[in-house]
Scaffold this active site. Sequence first.
Site, PDB file in Angstrom:
ATOM      1  N   LYS A   9       6.123  -6.901  11.069  1.00 23.56           N
ATOM      2  CA  LYS A   9       6.040  -6.809   9.675  1.00 23.56           C
ATOM      3  C   LYS A   9       6.754  -8.069   8.709  1.00 23.56           C
ATOM      4  O   LYS A   9       7.420  -8.776   9.397  1.00 23.56           O
ATOM      5  CB  LYS A   9       6.729  -5.443   8.955  1.00 23.56           C
ATOM      6  CG  LYS A   9       5.811  -4.215   9.317  1.00 23.56           C
ATOM      7  CD  LYS A   9       6.627  -3.009   9.201  1.00 23.56           C
ATOM      8  CE  LYS A   9       5.687  -1.960   9.420  1.00 23.56           C
ATOM      9  NZ  LYS A   9       6.325  -0.720   8.985  1.00 23.56           N
ATOM     10  N   TYR A  49      -2.682   2.361   4.741  1.00 19.66           N
ATOM     11  CA  TYR A  49      -1.513   3.522   4.590  1.00 19.66           C
ATOM     12  C   TYR A  49      -2.077   4.505   3.696  1.00 19.66           C
ATOM     13  O   TYR A  49      -1.444   5.303   3.099  1.00 19.66           O
ATOM     14  CB  TYR A  49      -0.276   2.949   4.062  1.00 19.66           C
ATOM     15  CG  TYR A  49       0.341   2.044   5.000  1.00 19.66           C
ATOM     16  CD1 TYR A  49       1.054   2.585   6.181  1.00 19.66           C
ATOM     17  CD2 TYR A  49       0.582   0.762   4.706  1.00 19.66           C
ATOM     18  CE1 TYR A  49       1.688   1.796   7.090  1.00 19.66           C
ATOM     19  CE2 TYR A  49       1.247  -0.156   5.872  1.00 19.66           C
ATOM     20  CZ  TYR A  49       1.948   0.365   7.082  1.00 19.66           C
ATOM     21  OH  TYR A  49       2.475  -0.332   7.802  1.00 19.66           O
ATOM     22  N   ASN A 112      11.668  -1.888   8.711  1.00 22.51           N
ATOM     23  CA  ASN A 112      11.687  -1.588  10.067  1.00 22.51           C
ATOM     24  C   ASN A 112      10.716  -2.448  11.159  1.00 22.51           C
ATOM     25  O   ASN A 112      10.540  -2.184  12.070  1.00 22.51           O
ATOM     26  CB  ASN A 112      11.297  -0.242  10.094  1.00 22.51           C
ATOM     27  CG  ASN A 112       9.798   0.028   9.743  1.00 22.51           C
ATOM     28  OD1 ASN A 112       8.936  -0.830   9.271  1.00 22.51           O
ATOM     29  ND2 ASN A 112       9.351   1.444  10.022  1.00 22.51           N
ATOM     30  N   HIS A 115       4.891  -2.717  13.209  1.00 22.22           N
ATOM     31  CA  HIS A 115       4.220  -1.341  13.018  1.00 22.22           C
ATOM     32  C   HIS A 115       3.524  -1.301  14.382  1.00 22.22           C
ATOM     33  O   HIS A 115       3.208  -2.228  15.298  1.00 22.22           O
ATOM     34  CB  HIS A 115       2.850  -1.833  11.960  1.00 22.22           C
ATOM     35  CG  HIS A 115       1.856  -0.623  12.155  1.00 22.22           C
ATOM     36  ND1 HIS A 115       1.808   0.766  11.544  1.00 22.22           N
ATOM     37  CD2 HIS A 115       0.391  -0.669  12.825  1.00 22.22           C
ATOM     38  CE1 HIS A 115       0.708   1.412  11.861  1.00 22.22           C
ATOM     39  NE2 HIS A 115       0.144   0.512  12.754  1.00 22.22           N
ATOM     40  N   GLU A 126      -7.398   1.087  12.908  1.00 20.28           N
ATOM     41  CA  GLU A 126      -6.574  -0.009  12.240  1.00 20.28           C
ATOM     42  C   GLU A 126      -6.865  -1.436  12.916  1.00 20.28           C
ATOM     43  O   GLU A 126      -6.946  -2.361  12.318  1.00 20.28           O
ATOM     44  CB  GLU A 126      -5.101   0.300  12.703  1.00 20.28           C
ATOM     45  CG  GLU A 126      -4.740   1.437  11.928  1.00 20.28           C
ATOM     46  CD  GLU A 126      -3.056   1.835  12.528  1.00 20.28           C
ATOM     47  OE1 GLU A 126      -2.849   1.160  13.440  1.00 20.28           O
ATOM     48  OE2 GLU A 126      -2.599   2.789  11.900  1.00 20.28           O
TER      49      GLU A 126
HETATM   50  P1  IDP Z   1       5.720   4.728  11.736  1.00 20.25           P
HETATM   51  O1  IDP Z   1       5.831   3.470  11.264  1.00 20.25           O
HETATM   52  O2  IDP Z   1       6.929   5.104  12.547  1.00 20.25           O
HETATM   53  O3  IDP Z   1       4.524   5.494  12.345  1.00 20.25           O
HETATM   54  P2  IDP Z   1       5.252   6.525   9.406  1.00 20.25           P
HETATM   55  O4  IDP Z   1       6.116   7.764   9.101  1.00 20.25           O
HETATM   56  O5  IDP Z   1       3.738   6.581   9.629  1.00 20.25           O
HETATM   57  O6  IDP Z   1       6.191   5.610  10.404  1.00 20.25           O
HETATM   58  O7  IDP Z   1       5.350   5.967   8.016  1.00 20.25           O
HETATM   59  C1  IDP Z   1       4.827   4.281   7.959  1.00 20.25           C
HETATM   60  C2  IDP Z   1       5.721   3.454   7.256  1.00 20.25           C
HETATM   61  O8  IDP Z   1       6.079   3.750   5.997  1.00 20.25           O
HETATM   62  C3  IDP Z   1       6.810   3.021   7.904  1.00 20.25           C
HETATM   63  O9  IDP Z   1       6.830   2.338   9.109  1.00 20.25           O
HETATM   64  C4  IDP Z   1       8.059   2.501   6.950  1.00 20.25           C
HETATM   65  O10 IDP Z   1       7.761   1.343   6.798  1.00 20.25           O
HETATM   66  C5  IDP Z   1       7.324   3.514   5.907  1.00 20.25           C
HETATM   67  N1  IDP Z   1       8.161   4.547   5.505  1.00 20.25           N
HETATM   68  C6  IDP Z   1       7.868   5.763   6.137  1.00 20.25           C
HETATM   69  N2  IDP Z   1       8.908   6.548   5.770  1.00 20.25           N
HETATM   70  C7  IDP Z   1       9.656   6.164   4.798  1.00 20.25           C
HETATM   71  C8  IDP Z   1      10.820   6.402   4.034  1.00 20.25           C
HETATM   72  O11 IDP Z   1      11.312   7.566   3.908  1.00 20.25           O
HETATM   73  N3  IDP Z   1      11.326   5.583   3.157  1.00 20.25           N
HETATM   74  C9  IDP Z   1      10.850   4.132   2.981  1.00 20.25           C
HETATM   75  N4  IDP Z   1       9.751   3.779   3.930  1.00 20.25           N
HETATM   76  C10 IDP Z   1       9.174   4.813   4.698  1.00 20.25           C
END
Ligand code: IDP
Length: 153
Positions: A9, A49, A112, A115, A126
């Site tokens: 990312k 998303y 984070n 992805h 995707e």
């Molecule tokens: P993942 O990437 O671990 O699958 P998901 O729940 O699918 O997590 O969420 C997709 C992306 O959305 C996450 O990687 C993160 O960048 C963002 N995200 C998810 N939950 C939050 C949150 O509570 N606060 C801010 N960003 C979030």
Amino acid sequence: MERTLVFVKPDGVQRRLIGRIVARFEDKGLRIVGMKMMRVDAALAERHYAEHKGKPFYAGLLKFVTAGPIVAMVLEGNDVVRIARQMLGKTFGLEAEPGTIRGDFGAARTYNLVHGSDSPESARREIALYFRPEEILDYARSGDEWNFDAAKE
Ligand code: IDP
Ligand code: MG
């Protein structure tokens, strides 16, 4: 063999972690069959998303993934979707276990680093969003006979 979409990312690119993140997947023995640096525009971010539309973090997420270049990869291997997710760790660095990419390189609740597709179905969807078919290369590496179980090839 199974494929998954992984990308570094914008925070990972800005923090100069591209090489170290890619190295994790190479070290694991997974085969990189597509890779490119690209910019995610708003339209692509919204398609990718779509499942998160309406959630409180949705707007911030779109801003985050479109903030700068990413490095996208298609990885190949037996059970690669599950393996790559395990290597990523829990969604945020402050919860992800040490030894995982998110656990080793991050401590934030928004940024984070990586992805990874969460199921083979998501991976197919995707990969098609990020790569044209001709950008994915079918090849073997010398030594792959030691990386992949013969019975599953
Ligand atoms: P993942 O990437 O671990 O699958 P998901 O729940 O699918 O997590 O969420 C997709 C992306 O959305 C996450 O990687 C993160 O960048 C963002 N995200 C998810 N939950 C939050 C949150 O509570 N606060 C801010 N960003 C979030
Ligand atoms: Mg997810």
